[in-house]
Scaffold this active site. Structure first.
Site, PDB file in Angstrom:
ATOM      1  N   LYS A 138       2.063  -3.959   6.446  1.00 15.29           N
ATOM      2  CA  LYS A 138       2.473  -3.852   5.032  1.00 15.29           C
ATOM      3  C   LYS A 138       3.989  -3.628   4.941  1.00 15.29           C
ATOM      4  O   LYS A 138       4.675  -4.261   4.141  1.00 15.29           O
ATOM      5  CB  LYS A 138       1.722  -2.711   4.339  1.00 15.29           C
ATOM      6  N   SER A 174       0.836  -1.206   0.000  1.00 15.29           N
ATOM      7  CA  SER A 174       0.000   0.000   0.000  1.00 15.29           C
ATOM      8  C   SER A 174       0.866   1.250   0.000  1.00 15.29           C
ATOM      9  O   SER A 174       1.976   1.248   0.554  1.00 15.29           O
ATOM     10  CB  SER A 174      -0.859  -0.021   1.265  1.00 15.29           C
ATOM     11  N   TYR A 178      -1.919  -1.651  10.995  1.00 15.46           N
ATOM     12  CA  TYR A 178      -2.187  -2.119   9.622  1.00 15.46           C
ATOM     13  C   TYR A 178      -1.035  -1.720   8.695  1.00 15.46           C
ATOM     14  O   TYR A 178      -0.485  -2.549   7.964  1.00 15.46           O
ATOM     15  CB  TYR A 178      -3.519  -1.539   9.109  1.00 15.46           C
TER      16      TYR A 178
END
Ligand code: UD1
Length: 339
Positions: free
Chosen positions: A153, A124, A149
């Site tokens: 990544k 992302s 989160y």
């Protein structure tokens, strides 16, 4: 015929990529725990392609299930979408995020490395945090993660880098997505938020459909032309096609490095108010919205430099904001019928 394992293949980006893979002549095997989607999307994949992909319902944290999938199928490449992805929830339930996103990745990598099966990782643009310079290239420094989160990544990418360093025959590509929106033109698949949507377009669609009263625009006092945040919105169908190109690149031995990273955006930044205006224009609707305070953690503006993806990956986005927002609304209307 090559077979691609699509983890999270019943999800939003996963379902569109499953369709793109089938349409490009790949066989696919899907594994999904259905924790954040519904079987309607698997039905949608079947309706669009006329194919009935092999499907495992299960959780990739389960090492035995992962081994079983690799034993029962001749997998040539992996695209790994399956992960938890709600920023806010990751702050309140960090261990759920670390457990889910890391154990799944590690279990898959063990299988991938042992048979040198190339892997595409869903990353992302969140890894860039608040970038110092725009547009964002793949060389733009990765900033400290702003949520668990985001950290999954960043660390996910690092786990892959370390794995490749120790296993030179293993290849991977991380694709750093900007803001995927829109839906397949058939309206058989699209984004299926369960609960209250966190992201702009799913929320906006529910307001347009009369399911929610009003869209809150988070802040109009940013240092941007109209004061609202700027993002690089990309059609999910374009994003799906980039995954097919990435798989083919590795299977054809075209990777320049064992580990490669590509930004996936259009290169075009649009503000929240611009997006609302385009949505209203292309769909002939008036949207009920109001300006509220800024949302904690939002980046003022971010959009991609697409040069490397265009020139090296040989992929370019085709769709523009009106196409994205028209297809999103068509999907929402179909969704209201599905119930
Ligand atoms: C968010 C995550 C990102 C994640 C992506 C996909 C953050 C900081 N980033 O991106 O890491 O990869 O979702 O899950 O959370 N907006 C409104 N009203 C709304 C919702 C959003 O005005 O009800 C605005 C936001 O302030 C932002 C833009 O719309 O400017 C896009 O927001 P959103 O769709 O949530 O995506 P990101 O925050 O860019």
């Amino acid at each position: 015929m090559k077979t691609v394992l699509v983890t999270g293949g019943v999800g939003y980006i996963g379902s569109h990529t499953s369709v793109a893979l089938i349409e490009s002549g790949y066989d696919i095997v899907i594994v999904d725990d259905l924790s954040n989607t519904r079987l309607d999307l698997l039905e949608g994949i079947k309706k669009i392609t006329g194919k009935d992909p092999k499907f495992y319902e299960g959780d990739l944290k389960d090492e035995k299930l992962v081994a079983k999938i690799f034993n029962e199928n001749q997998i040539d490449a992996i695209i790994h979408f399956a992960a938890s992805k709600a920023v806010g929830e990751s702050v309140t339930e960090p261990l759920k995020y670390y457990k889910n996103n890391f154990l799944s990745l590690v279990n898959l990598l063990e299988q991938a490395v042992s048979a040198s099966i190339p892997l595409v990782f869903s990353s992302s643009c969140t890894v860039y945090g608040t970038p110092d310079l725009l547009p964002v290239t793949e060389q733009t420094p990765v900033k400290p993660a702003q949520s668990p989160y985001g950290n999954t990544k960043q660390v996910g990418e690092e786990i892959i880098v370390d794995t490749i360093a120790a296993n030179p025959n293993f290849k991977a590509i991380s694709l750093r997505y900007f803001n995927p929106i829109g839906a397949h033109e058939s309206s058989h698949i699209g984004e299926l938020p369960l609960g209250v949507p966190n992201n702009l377009v799913p929320y906006l669609l529910q307001v347009a459909a009369g399911e929610r009263e009003c869209l809150s625009v988070f802040g109009d006092d940013y240092n941007t032309p109209d004061g609202t945040c700027i993002r690089d919105y990309i059609h999910v169908v374009d994003l799906a096609e980039a995954h097919v190109v990435a798989v083919k690149r590795m299977l054809d031995g075209l990777s320049k490095e064992p580990y490669e990273v590509f930004n996936l955006g259009t290169g075009q930044g649009n503000s929240v108010l611009e997006l609302i205006k385009v949505f209203e224009e292309v769909n002939g609707l008036k949207l009920n919205y109001k300006i509220v305070d800024r949302r904690a953690g939002d980046v003022e503006q971010i959009y991609a430099d697409t040069t490397f993806a265009n020139e090296e990956l040989g992929w370019k986005s085709r769709f523009e904001l009106p196409d994205m927002l028209r297809s999103a609304w068509n999907w929402q209307k179909n969704l209201s019928k599905l119930g």
